[in-house]
Enzyme design. Sequence first.
Site, PDB file in Angstrom:
ATOM      1  N   ASP A 168       1.370  10.375   3.777  1.00 26.43           N
ATOM      2  CA  ASP A 168       2.017  11.277   4.718  1.00 26.43           C
ATOM      3  C   ASP A 168       0.941  12.178   5.319  1.00 26.43           C
ATOM      4  O   ASP A 168       0.724  13.302   4.869  1.00 26.43           O
ATOM      5  CB  ASP A 168       3.070  12.104   3.995  1.00 26.43           C
ATOM      6  CG  ASP A 168       4.130  12.589   4.952  1.00 26.43           C
ATOM      7  OD1 ASP A 168       4.087  12.199   6.132  1.00 26.43           O
ATOM      8  OD2 ASP A 168       5.001  13.355   4.511  1.00 26.43           O
ATOM      9  N   TYR A 228      -6.845   1.654   6.480  1.00 27.11           N
ATOM     10  CA  TYR A 228      -5.939   0.543   6.172  1.00 27.11           C
ATOM     11  C   TYR A 228      -5.757  -0.486   7.286  1.00 27.11           C
ATOM     12  O   TYR A 228      -4.960  -1.404   7.141  1.00 27.11           O
ATOM     13  CB  TYR A 228      -4.565   1.077   5.772  1.00 27.11           C
ATOM     14  CG  TYR A 228      -3.992   2.134   6.696  1.00 27.11           C
ATOM     15  CD1 TYR A 228      -3.663   1.827   8.016  1.00 27.11           C
ATOM     16  CD2 TYR A 228      -3.780   3.433   6.241  1.00 27.11           C
ATOM     17  CE1 TYR A 228      -3.147   2.791   8.861  1.00 27.11           C
ATOM     18  CE2 TYR A 228      -3.264   4.402   7.088  1.00 27.11           C
ATOM     19  CZ  TYR A 228      -2.954   4.074   8.389  1.00 27.11           C
ATOM     20  OH  TYR A 228      -2.456   5.026   9.226  1.00 27.11           O
ATOM     21  N   CYS A 270      25.484  45.131 -10.258  1.00 24.74           N
ATOM     22  CA  CYS A 270      26.800  45.629 -10.618  1.00 24.74           C
ATOM     23  C   CYS A 270      26.582  46.865 -11.472  1.00 24.74           C
ATOM     24  O   CYS A 270      25.759  46.870 -12.379  1.00 24.74           O
ATOM     25  CB  CYS A 270      27.540  44.564 -11.409  1.00 24.74           C
ATOM     26  SG  CYS A 270      28.942  45.242 -12.311  1.00 24.74           S
ATOM     27  N   GLU A 299       0.840  -1.206   0.000  1.00 25.16           N
ATOM     28  CA  GLU A 299       0.000   0.000   0.000  1.00 25.16           C
ATOM     29  C   GLU A 299       0.871   1.250   0.000  1.00 25.16           C
ATOM     30  O   GLU A 299       1.958   1.231   0.558  1.00 25.16           O
ATOM     31  CB  GLU A 299      -0.863   0.035   1.278  1.00 25.16           C
ATOM     32  CG  GLU A 299      -1.636  -1.225   1.535  1.00 25.16           C
ATOM     33  CD  GLU A 299      -2.259  -1.255   2.935  1.00 25.16           C
ATOM     34  OE1 GLU A 299      -2.118  -0.268   3.686  1.00 25.16           O
ATOM     35  OE2 GLU A 299      -2.871  -2.276   3.265  1.00 25.16           O
ATOM     36  N   CYS A 335      31.479  45.088 -17.536  1.00 30.42           N
ATOM     37  CA  CYS A 335      31.352  43.810 -16.832  1.00 30.42           C
ATOM     38  C   CYS A 335      31.108  42.676 -17.825  1.00 30.42           C
ATOM     39  O   CYS A 335      30.127  42.691 -18.563  1.00 30.42           O
ATOM     40  CB  CYS A 335      30.208  43.896 -15.831  1.00 30.42           C
ATOM     41  SG  CYS A 335      30.020  42.408 -14.842  1.00 30.42           S
ATOM     42  N   CYS A 389      31.775  44.218  -7.610  1.00 33.08           N
ATOM     43  CA  CYS A 389      31.284  43.115  -8.433  1.00 33.08           C
ATOM     44  C   CYS A 389      32.340  42.012  -8.512  1.00 33.08           C
ATOM     45  O   CYS A 389      33.489  42.298  -8.841  1.00 33.08           O
ATOM     46  CB  CYS A 389      30.960  43.632  -9.834  1.00 33.08           C
ATOM     47  SG  CYS A 389      30.600  42.332 -11.020  1.00 33.08           S
ATOM     48  N   LYS A 428      10.604   3.407   2.884  1.00 36.57           N
ATOM     49  CA  LYS A 428      10.541   4.859   2.643  1.00 36.57           C
ATOM     50  C   LYS A 428      11.199   5.247   1.322  1.00 36.57           C
ATOM     51  O   LYS A 428      12.193   4.655   0.914  1.00 36.57           O
ATOM     52  CB  LYS A 428      11.241   5.613   3.786  1.00 36.57           C
ATOM     53  CG  LYS A 428      10.706   5.287   5.168  1.00 36.57           C
ATOM     54  CD  LYS A 428       9.471   6.088   5.521  1.00 36.57           C
ATOM     55  CE  LYS A 428       9.794   7.481   5.927  1.00 36.57           C
ATOM     56  NZ  LYS A 428       9.630   7.781   7.330  1.00 36.57           N
ATOM     57  N   CYS A 469      33.757  42.072 -12.361  1.00 37.70           N
ATOM     58  CA  CYS A 469      34.528  43.176 -12.938  1.00 37.70           C
ATOM     59  C   CYS A 469      35.064  44.157 -11.903  1.00 37.70           C
ATOM     60  O   CYS A 469      35.830  45.058 -12.250  1.00 37.70           O
ATOM     61  CB  CYS A 469      33.688  43.925 -13.970  1.00 37.70           C
ATOM     62  SG  CYS A 469      32.364  44.890 -13.224  1.00 37.70           S
ATOM     63  N   LYS A 485       2.274   4.588   1.430  1.00 40.15           N
ATOM     64  CA  LYS A 485       2.361   5.107   2.799  1.00 40.15           C
ATOM     65  C   LYS A 485       2.022   6.595   2.748  1.00 40.15           C
ATOM     66  O   LYS A 485       2.827   7.424   2.304  1.00 40.15           O
ATOM     67  CB  LYS A 485       3.755   4.906   3.385  1.00 40.15           C
ATOM     68  CG  LYS A 485       3.815   5.334   4.849  1.00 40.15           C
ATOM     69  CD  LYS A 485       5.166   5.018   5.466  1.00 40.15           C
ATOM     70  CE  LYS A 485       5.157   5.267   6.962  1.00 40.15           C
ATOM     71  NZ  LYS A 485       4.918   6.674   7.314  1.00 40.15           N
TER      72      LYS A 485
HETATM   73  S1  IVH Z   1      -0.344   0.448   8.910  1.00 44.93           S
HETATM   74  C1  IVH Z   1      -0.152  -1.919  12.424  1.00 44.93           C
HETATM   75  N1  IVH Z   1      -0.627   1.444   6.507  1.00 44.93           N
HETATM   76  O1  IVH Z   1       2.539   5.373   8.926  1.00 44.93           O
HETATM   77  C2  IVH Z   1       0.359  -0.967  11.431  1.00 44.93           C
HETATM   78  N2  IVH Z   1       0.235   2.835   8.214  1.00 44.93           N
HETATM   79  O2  IVH Z   1       5.061   5.044  10.312  1.00 44.93           O
HETATM   80  C3  IVH Z   1      -0.257   0.324  11.546  1.00 44.93           C
HETATM   81  N3  IVH Z   1       0.687   5.126   7.478  1.00 44.93           N
HETATM   82  O3  IVH Z   1       1.238   5.346  12.165  1.00 44.93           O
HETATM   83  C4  IVH Z   1       0.051   1.207  10.430  1.00 44.93           C
HETATM   84  N4  IVH Z   1       0.041   4.876   5.401  1.00 44.93           N
HETATM   85  O4  IVH Z   1       0.137   6.875  10.417  1.00 44.93           O
HETATM   86  C5  IVH Z   1      -0.240   1.673   7.767  1.00 44.93           C
HETATM   87  N5  IVH Z   1      -0.988   2.217   4.342  1.00 44.93           N
HETATM   88  C6  IVH Z   1      -0.586   2.434   5.603  1.00 44.93           C
HETATM   89  C7  IVH Z   1      -0.114   3.688   6.020  1.00 44.93           C
HETATM   90  C8  IVH Z   1       0.302   3.855   7.336  1.00 44.93           C
HETATM   91  C9  IVH Z   1       0.513   5.721   6.287  1.00 44.93           C
HETATM   92  C10 IVH Z   1       1.243   5.810   8.666  1.00 44.93           C
HETATM   93  C11 IVH Z   1       0.461   5.586   9.927  1.00 44.93           C
HETATM   94  C12 IVH Z   1       1.424   4.943  10.855  1.00 44.93           C
HETATM   95  C13 IVH Z   1       2.732   5.417  10.301  1.00 44.93           C
HETATM   96  C14 IVH Z   1       3.849   4.519  10.709  1.00 44.93           C
END
Ligand code: IVH
Length: 678
Positions: free
Chosen positions: A122, A229, A430, A118, A436, A412, A318, A415, A120
């Site tokens: 932010d 998730y 300048c 999945e 220059c 400058c 990451k 020059c 991740k």
């Molecule tokens: S699973 C048991 N899935 O990342 C596992 N976390 O660094 C619980 N996060 O606290 C997290 N996308 O805030 C999971 N697809 C994803 C995620 C995700 C973002 C965040 C979440 C977690 C943090 C951990």
Amino acid sequence: MSTAAARAAAARVAGLREQLARHDHRYYVLDDPEVPDSEYDRLMRELRELEAAHPELLSADSPTQRVSGAPNAEFDEVRHGVPMLSLDNAFADTDVVEFDRRVRERLGTEAEVEYCAEPKLDGLAVSVRYERGVYVRAATRGDGTVGEDVSANVRTIRAIPLRLTGAAPEAIEIRGEVYMPFAAFRRLNTEAAAAGEKLFVNPRNAAAGALRQLDPAVTAKRSLAVYFYASGEWRGGAEPDTQQELLAQFNAWGLRTNPETRVVAGVAGCLEYYHSLAARRETLKYQIDGVVYKVNRRADQEALGQVSRAPRWAVAHKFPADEALTTLRDVEFQVGRTGVLTPVARLEPVMVGGATVTNATLHNMDEIERKDLRIGDTVVIRRAGDVIPELVRSLPERRPPGARSIELPAACPVCGSAVVREEGEAAARCSGGFVCAAQRKEALRHFASRRALDIEGMGEKLIDQLVERAMIATPADLYDLKLEPLAALDRMGEKSAANVLAALERSKRTTLPRFLHALGIRDVGEATAAALAAHFGTFAALRAASPGQILEVQDVGPVIAAHLHAFFAAPANWEIIERLLAAGLNWPEGPPAVRAVGALDGVTVVLTGTLASMTREQAGAALQALGAKLGASVSKRTDYVVAGAEAGSKLKRAVELGIPVLDESGLEQLLRGERPAA
Ligand code: IVH
């Protein structure tokens, strides 16, 4: 191990814990991180490694032993039914290979493991509780056990249903990520900028700020979104067998899950997913900082269990950081083609977003002041996609004792001419002009341009070649060019060279305003050149004028007067002018205007057609400066019609009414304050 080494490790561990605790506070409690995530991750990794090497140093209060962040005092506390876990990080592909090896070892299998991969997100983790299918509460993660009650705010997120669709368990906690899409983030910052408010650093911060609003009405306006998730407490009803089925159940209840999610086979499938998503990262409408791999079978998840705050069955892989910390080693000044000095940060090389960064532009001195930069500072560098790396800010709290402040150079760097910075202007320049080397090409291009000396065929490409081959340095050198070397240039030949020489010859017969304009004196554009020529009548009179006399010219203020004075004070400029005159440059000269200010009071002029020496707007401004009124149409009250090329109905009407019609020499007379007869 020696006691000295053990003492050093203990001291470092204590130092790291203190730093991490401070960063946690800034990040989780104040929503105002002091360092980028990459730096935090690096400190955490170092602490973990040290604790693994020195188990005797482990303690319950280490940031590695708990999920961080204390509840904000303004929100009620919520105890999670099941703790909200965090994730361990993987950075290199080999870290993922290791993760997969550990998983298979613990499960006692040689076979490929199925993972759910999945994005991740932010954003901010939330846990939403439904009882008998009805939304009852939402909480932030807090310290993993106790979070903050943000029920009222999360309720405002339209993507979150207040009642689940279909049959629902007696009670369930559903976990997901609240985030702010890029579009909403940009909109919010545009509005904040317009209102003169502080901008948000990134979408995560903006989402955190929105979720922690005490007034839910404000949250509602912030366009937050969510993807779910994971599940927490689950009371009643059968739980799905896999992560994939869990997400499908979420969808069936009407909960959003990320459509980029895929079930992949083994570590190879994980890495393929990672790299293909990384390549498409910029096309997503929200910010992600990596991908998460989860063992798909939930029975396997249970068998694997967890270590302190993180499950053994999942890992966050990451993306390379797009922000990093480094040291500002020096600031150098580059001179642009218009003479503007641009400060450039010279950095201790650092990897950002997968590339090594050593320089970043700083735009101007104001920005240096605003960002409070000193040489020696620790600074945050950001790089997004292919854009030029940006120096985001400094960390004054880390400033070393000997940090030097950054001064605009007096001379400058190219020059050696004086550098000037006008009051209220961000740019420093300048004053060298033709002298220059950095400004040479641009100054020559301007000199030859259509509205200056109009040297046909002397375009940018030809000027570049001539300067690069050191055939010319100043406009005076143009008139020394010879046929053969010109013809030998790229894309030239005898015929073009002869044409250019003929154009140079023609350009020698010019007008005083064009000549003054061509010199490229700062802020002396066509209208000012015309006003100066009209006022002084002859070049000799202008060059002999004191700054006070120059100030008498209509519309010439102290800034332009100072520029003119500086230009004529430089011997190098005089040498160029003398050589140009010796080469045969000439123009008709009139007597100086007796009085300029108000010379055309009560005179109404209509401008029509295309003028050769200046635009209609410039002519209009110069006439108004002498007191004339500009008419939009020709009537009996019109005193003069100035007709350029292709004049039409206005010229016809003037002739019908017997109004005096002037050509450009008539206009020049007007601009000298005279009232010509038609
Ligand atoms: S699973 C048991 N899935 O990342 C596992 N976390 O660094 C619980 N996060 O606290 C997290 N996308 O805030 C999971 N697809 C994803 C995620 C995700 C973002 C965040 C979440 C977690 C943090 C951990």
